[in-house]
Design a protein around this motif. Structure first.
Motif, mmCIF file in Angstrom:
data_model
loop_
_atom_site.group_PDB
_atom_site.id
_atom_site.type_symbol
_atom_site.label_atom_id
_atom_site.label_comp_id
_atom_site.label_asym_id
_atom_site.label_seq_id
_atom_site.Cartn_x
_atom_site.Cartn_y
_atom_site.Cartn_z
ATOM 1 N N GLU A 4 0.893 -1.398 0.075
ATOM 2 C CA GLU A 4 -0.063 0.130 0.047
ATOM 3 C C GLU A 4 0.826 1.208 -0.074
ATOM 4 N N TYR A 5 0.543 2.211 -0.799
ATOM 5 C CA TYR A 5 1.331 3.289 -0.942
ATOM 6 C C TYR A 5 0.489 4.578 -1.589
ATOM 7 N N ALA A 6 0.691 5.735 -1.357
ATOM 8 C CA ALA A 6 0.150 6.831 -2.206
ATOM 9 C C ALA A 6 -1.310 6.627 -2.423
ATOM 10 N N GLY A 7 -2.178 6.354 -1.465
ATOM 11 C CA GLY A 7 -3.507 6.292 -1.945
ATOM 12 C C GLY A 7 -3.871 4.802 -2.649
ATOM 13 N N LEU A 8 -2.885 4.082 -3.151
ATOM 14 C CA LEU A 8 -3.186 2.863 -3.774
ATOM 15 C C LEU A 8 -3.351 1.700 -2.874
ATOM 16 N N PRO A 9 -4.219 0.815 -3.054
ATOM 17 C CA PRO A 9 -4.305 -0.225 -2.153
ATOM 18 C C PRO A 9 -3.150 -1.210 -2.562
ATOM 19 N N ALA A 10 -2.749 -2.441 -1.666
ATOM 20 C CA ALA A 10 -2.042 -3.394 -1.935
ATOM 21 C C ALA A 10 -2.645 -4.398 -2.835
ATOM 22 N N GLY A 11 -2.021 -5.139 -3.745
ATOM 23 C CA GLY A 11 -2.737 -5.942 -4.735
ATOM 24 C C GLY A 11 -2.381 -5.625 -6.149
ATOM 25 N N LYS A 12 -2.480 -6.313 -7.053
ATOM 26 C CA LYS A 12 -2.335 -6.163 -8.404
ATOM 27 C C LYS A 12 -2.986 -4.882 -8.755
ATOM 28 N N PRO A 13 -2.492 -3.949 -9.652
ATOM 29 C CA PRO A 13 -3.299 -2.764 -9.809
ATOM 30 C C PRO A 13 -4.152 -3.004 -11.166
ATOM 31 N N GLU A 14 -5.452 -2.534 -11.213
ATOM 32 C CA GLU A 14 -6.296 -2.872 -12.075
ATOM 33 C C GLU A 14 -6.041 -2.325 -13.447
ATOM 34 N N ILE A 15 -5.203 -1.499 -13.580
ATOM 35 C CA ILE A 15 -4.743 -0.804 -14.964
ATOM 36 C C ILE A 15 -3.324 -1.073 -15.099
ATOM 37 N N ASP A 16 -2.817 -1.446 -15.975
ATOM 38 C CA ASP A 16 -1.372 -1.701 -16.290
ATOM 39 C C ASP A 16 -0.831 -0.133 -16.902
ATOM 40 N N VAL A 17 -0.596 0.627 -16.042
ATOM 41 C CA VAL A 17 -0.021 1.892 -16.548
ATOM 42 C C VAL A 17 0.964 1.945 -17.229
ATOM 43 N N LEU A 18 2.048 1.199 -16.978
ATOM 44 C CA LEU A 18 3.295 0.937 -17.576
ATOM 45 C C LEU A 18 3.202 0.671 -19.116
ATOM 46 N N GLU A 19 2.164 -0.260 -19.505
ATOM 47 C CA GLU A 19 1.915 -0.792 -20.830
ATOM 48 C C GLU A 19 1.184 0.164 -21.385
ATOM 49 N N GLU A 20 0.141 0.596 -20.650
ATOM 50 C CA GLU A 20 -0.595 1.601 -21.476
ATOM 51 C C GLU A 20 0.116 2.707 -21.926
ATOM 52 N N ALA A 21 0.769 3.438 -20.881
ATOM 53 C CA ALA A 21 1.423 4.641 -21.080
ATOM 54 C C ALA A 21 2.558 4.546 -22.426
ATOM 55 N N HIS A 22 3.140 3.296 -22.537
ATOM 56 C CA HIS A 22 4.236 3.142 -23.357
ATOM 57 C C HIS A 22 3.556 3.009 -24.772
ATOM 58 N N ALA A 23 2.240 2.198 -24.839
ATOM 59 C CA ALA A 23 1.414 2.203 -25.961
ATOM 60 C C ALA A 23 1.199 3.401 -26.612
ATOM 61 N N ASP A 24 1.115 4.404 -25.667
ATOM 62 C CA ASP A 24 0.858 5.755 -26.061
ATOM 63 C C ASP A 24 2.006 6.440 -26.612
ATOM 64 N N GLY A 25 3.008 5.969 -26.387
ATOM 65 C CA GLY A 25 4.324 6.713 -26.606
ATOM 66 C C GLY A 25 4.860 7.541 -25.541
ATOM 67 N N ARG A 26 4.353 7.355 -24.107
ATOM 68 C CA ARG A 26 4.737 8.297 -23.218
ATOM 69 C C ARG A 26 5.770 7.554 -22.217
ATOM 70 N N THR A 27 6.717 8.529 -21.574
ATOM 71 C CA THR A 27 7.685 8.247 -20.678
ATOM 72 C C THR A 27 6.808 7.749 -19.396
ATOM 73 N N VAL A 28 7.467 6.916 -18.600
ATOM 74 C CA VAL A 28 7.089 6.442 -17.231
ATOM 75 C C VAL A 28 8.064 6.823 -16.274
ATOM 76 N N ASN A 29 7.689 7.836 -15.404
ATOM 77 C CA ASN A 29 8.775 7.971 -14.365
ATOM 78 C C ASN A 29 8.136 7.804 -12.792
ATOM 79 N N VAL A 30 8.876 6.971 -12.272
ATOM 80 C CA VAL A 30 7.949 6.273 -10.895
ATOM 81 C C VAL A 30 8.548 7.264 -9.651
ATOM 82 N N TRP A 31 7.651 7.560 -8.613
ATOM 83 C CA TRP A 31 7.940 8.140 -7.813
ATOM 84 C C TRP A 31 7.521 7.445 -6.395
ATOM 85 N N THR A 32 7.894 7.515 -5.158
ATOM 86 C CA THR A 32 9.316 8.010 -4.905
ATOM 87 C C THR A 32 10.086 6.625 -4.224
ATOM 88 N N VAL A 33 11.285 6.486 -4.676
ATOM 89 C CA VAL A 33 11.936 5.304 -4.606
ATOM 90 C C VAL A 33 13.068 5.646 -3.297
#
Length: 275
Positions: free
Chosen positions: A219-248
């Motif tokens: 659990e982090y930043a308002g998102l619950p633990a568990g598999k995300p319902e949307i594959d944001v990395l796959e969808e963003a890359h399909a749209d040609g967008r860069t994915v920068n993830v916070w905070t590590v």
């Protein structure tokens, strides 16, 4: 495994007083640093200053230490008082955006997070209904114009990000010159919608939003633990967008996200790639 760009969160806030000129200079001097992330909002006069919280004493836990030795709402405080406020018990003071940009060499990029235009009504993390777009854009536009004016002389790469759709709308209204990124909190679908609405070059989801990682089970930043319902990395890359993830914060988190194929990692500490 990818070799993600390292973005220094508030100038590597884990090792230096956050968002200060010292933090920015030390972060820029590290070979690993591709970009430095900072937070901007206005002083009472409208001058963009680099500070995260809405109040100078801080609103987030920093181990019990106040953000500065001064109190008050940032956008209600005179510029001179803000820029003399000492950060987290050190001799470093809250800088203006202009002072921070002067400290960054053109070989290092700057991610300017548009934190607040000077209001308590932010509409944070929302994908706005159509009838609210113009109103929220107008709320942000005066401050965005001031920030862009300060940024014009900077010769390095600039990326503007925000959790607030109104900020991105204002930026696109003023100029198409700069790259933009939507920051995502607890609604991945809203983040993707906003990125598509303003053709953002990047999307910045929280570290547990990446499908297939160990972090996605936390659990982090308002998102619950568990598999995300949307594959944001796959969808963003399909749209040609860069994915920068916070905070590590740990090398194991960095390794997990690099293995998943993210493009950039917004890091609290330097040296995480060498774990």
């Amino acid at each position: 495994m990818t070799d993600p760009d390292v973005i220094a969160h508030r100038g590597y806030a884990g090792v230096t007083p956050e968002n200060t000129v010292r933090a920015i200079r030390e972060a820029a001097a590290r070979d690993e640093t591709a970009m430095i992330e900072i937070d901007v909002q206005p002083a009472a006069c409208g001058t963009p200053v680099v500070v995260h919280d809405s109040r100078l004493e801080g609103t987030h836990d920093r181990g019990g230490r106040p953000l500065t030795d001064t109190e008050g709402v940032v956008w209600e405080t005179p510029l001179e008082e803000i820029t003399s406020a000492r950060v987290m018990g050190t001799d470093e003071t809250v800088p203006t955006l202009a002072a921070v940009l002067e400290a960054i060499p053109e070989s290092v990029g700057c991610n300017v997070e548009l934190k607040n235009p000077g209001t308590d009504d932010l509409r944070f993390g929302e994908s706005l209904p159509a009838d609210a777009h113009d109103d929220r854009r107008d709320v942000w536009q005066p401050f965005v114009e001031r920030a862009l004016e300060v940024c014009t002389p900077f010769d390095g790469e600039l990326l503007f990000s925000s959790f607030c759709e109104g900020a991105l709308a204002a930026l696109r209204e003023v100029t198409p010159r700069y790259a933009t990124a939507v920051l995502v909190w607890d609604d991945l679908e809203a983040g993707l919608e906003i990125a598509r609405r303003y053709d953002c070059e990047a999307i910045h989801p929280p570290r547990n939003a990446i499908v297939g990682t160990d972090l996605s089970r936390t659990e982090y930043a308002g998102l619950p633990a568990g598999k995300p319902e949307i594959d944001v990395l796959e969808e963003a890359h399909a749209d040609g967008r860069t994915v920068n993830v916070w905070t590590v914060e740990r090398w194991s988190q960095y390794d997990d996200l690099a293995s998943a194929g993210v493009d950039g990692i917004i890091a609290e500490y330097p040296g995480l790639a060498g774990g």
